[in-house]
Design a protein around this motif. Structure first.
Motif, short mmCIF file in Angstrom:
data_model
loop_
_atom_site.label_atom_id
_atom_site.label_comp_id
_atom_site.label_asym_id
_atom_site.label_seq_id
_atom_site.Cartn_x
_atom_site.Cartn_y
_atom_site.Cartn_z
N LEU A 157 0.83 -1.21 0.00
CA LEU A 157 0.00 0.00 0.00
C LEU A 157 0.86 1.26 0.00
O LEU A 157 0.53 2.26 -0.66
N THR A 158 1.96 1.22 0.75
CA THR A 158 2.81 2.42 0.90
C THR A 158 4.24 2.17 0.41
O THR A 158 5.14 2.98 0.68
N SER A 159 4.43 1.05 -0.27
CA SER A 159 5.79 0.71 -0.73
C SER A 159 6.25 1.66 -1.84
O SER A 159 5.46 2.12 -2.66
N LYS A 160 7.56 1.94 -1.84
CA LYS A 160 8.15 2.76 -2.90
C LYS A 160 8.48 1.91 -4.13
O LYS A 160 8.80 2.45 -5.19
N ASP A 161 8.37 0.60 -3.96
CA ASP A 161 8.64 -0.32 -5.06
C ASP A 161 7.40 -0.37 -5.96
O ASP A 161 6.31 -0.77 -5.53
N ALA A 162 7.57 0.04 -7.20
CA ALA A 162 6.46 0.12 -8.14
C ALA A 162 5.83 -1.24 -8.37
O ALA A 162 4.59 -1.38 -8.48
N ALA A 163 6.65 -2.28 -8.43
CA ALA A 163 6.13 -3.63 -8.67
C ALA A 163 5.27 -4.09 -7.50
O ALA A 163 4.20 -4.70 -7.68
N ALA A 164 5.73 -3.79 -6.28
CA ALA A 164 4.98 -4.17 -5.09
C ALA A 164 3.65 -3.43 -5.03
O ALA A 164 2.60 -4.00 -4.71
N ARG A 165 3.71 -2.11 -5.35
CA ARG A 165 2.47 -1.33 -5.36
C ARG A 165 1.50 -1.83 -6.42
O ARG A 165 0.30 -1.92 -6.20
N ALA A 166 2.04 -2.19 -7.58
CA ALA A 166 1.19 -2.67 -8.68
C ALA A 166 0.50 -3.98 -8.30
O ALA A 166 -0.68 -4.20 -8.61
N LYS A 167 1.25 -4.85 -7.63
CA LYS A 167 0.67 -6.13 -7.21
C LYS A 167 -0.44 -5.91 -6.20
O LYS A 167 -1.50 -6.55 -6.27
N THR A 168 -0.20 -4.98 -5.26
CA THR A 168 -1.23 -4.67 -4.26
C THR A 168 -2.45 -4.04 -4.92
O THR A 168 -3.60 -4.39 -4.61
N ASP A 169 -2.20 -3.11 -5.85
CA ASP A 169 -3.31 -2.44 -6.54
C ASP A 169 -4.15 -3.44 -7.33
O ASP A 169 -5.39 -3.32 -7.40
N GLU A 170 -3.50 -4.44 -7.92
CA GLU A 170 -4.23 -5.45 -8.68
C GLU A 170 -5.13 -6.28 -7.76
O GLU A 170 -6.28 -6.59 -8.09
N PHE A 171 -4.60 -6.59 -6.59
CA PHE A 171 -5.38 -7.36 -5.60
C PHE A 171 -6.58 -6.53 -5.12
O PHE A 171 -7.70 -7.04 -5.01
#
Length: 259
Positions: A157-171
């Motif tokens: 949710l608050t990660s600076k890693d774009a891939a991590a944020r994208a995975k969370t956003d997809e979920f």
């Protein structure tokens, strides 16, 4: 002279003989009359006895008849009372049956409403399992369907890693898709903390709420963020709660209609 004397004697003797004969006949007649009188008296006595017996029997019959009439009257009163009681009992049974039928209708209405509510919860659960697959930690508690976000998703949710944020956003997008299907459901984002830092927990829940509102157009009137003490664990959950107020209002109106 002697001739006349002889004639007189003959006449006297004849007269005496006749008188004796008449007296004998009279005595005999008196005896017969006495016998007849005794017979009449006996008959009269017998008749009087029979009259007394008949009168006694008549009085006895009358007493029995009066007793039978009284018994019959009492019996009729008992029959009338029994009939009245039976009618009242039948009416009471009828009213009880009607009341039971009404209660049965109410119970059926309640059962149908709960079944309908459970069906909605089951549908929500099924849809979440369908879109989230094996990655979804989904449970049902107190009528609400709960989706628990794992640590990786929470950190995204608050990660600076774009891939991590994208995975969370997809979920989150998948969760939002199911939420939109059930527009009457209330959504609660609940963040649990085990450190007592409720402000941080609430900020995390609010961040997720903002994503639902801004990125997926979830109405703000139906979604809220809360924090709570998680005891020895922490987590972030999305609760989808069927609209209980509408459910119970409809149920109450149904009960009023049945009454």
């Amino acid at each position: 002279m002697i001739k006349y004397f002889t004639l007189a004697v003959v006449l006297f003797l004849s007269s005496a003989s006749v008188q004796a004969q008449k007296k004998s006949d009279l005595v005999s007649e008196i005896a017969e009359l006495k016998t007849a009188l005794d017979s009449v008296k006996n008959s009269l006595a017998i008749s009087r006895k029979k009259e007394v017996v008949s009168k006694t029997e008549a009085e006895s019959y009358k007493a029995q008849a009066d007793e039978l009439l009284e018994t019959n009257k009492s019996l009729m009163e008992n029959i009338n009372s029994f009939t009245k009681a039976s009618i009242e009992k039948s009416e009471n049974i009828g009213k009880t049956l009607e009341s039971l039928q009404e209660k049965e209708k109410q119970l059926k209405a309640i059962t149908d409403r709960f079944s309908s509510h459970d069906s909605v919860a089951l549908a929500v659960l099924t849809d979440f399992k369908r879109v989230l697959g094996e990655n979804g930690n989904i449970t049902v508690a107190s009528g609400a369907v709960i989706v628990a976000l794992n640590e990786v998703t929470r950190n995204g949710l608050t990660s600076k890693d774009a891939a991590a944020r994208a995975k969370t956003d997809e979920f989150i997008k998948k969760i939002a898709g199911v939420i939109k299907i059930y527009g009457d459901a209330t959504i609660v984002v609940e963040s649990a903390t085990n450190t007592g830092e409720f402000d941080i927990a609430l900020n995390q829940a609010t961040t997720l709420v903002n994503k639902f509102v801004k990125q997926h157009s979830i109405n703000t009137n139906r979604i809220s963020a809360v924090s709570k003490d998680g005891g020895f664990s922490e987590g972030l959950n999305v609760k989808v709660i069927p609209k209980f107020d509408a459910f119970y209002f409809t149920l109450r109106e149904q009960l009023k209609t049945n009454n």
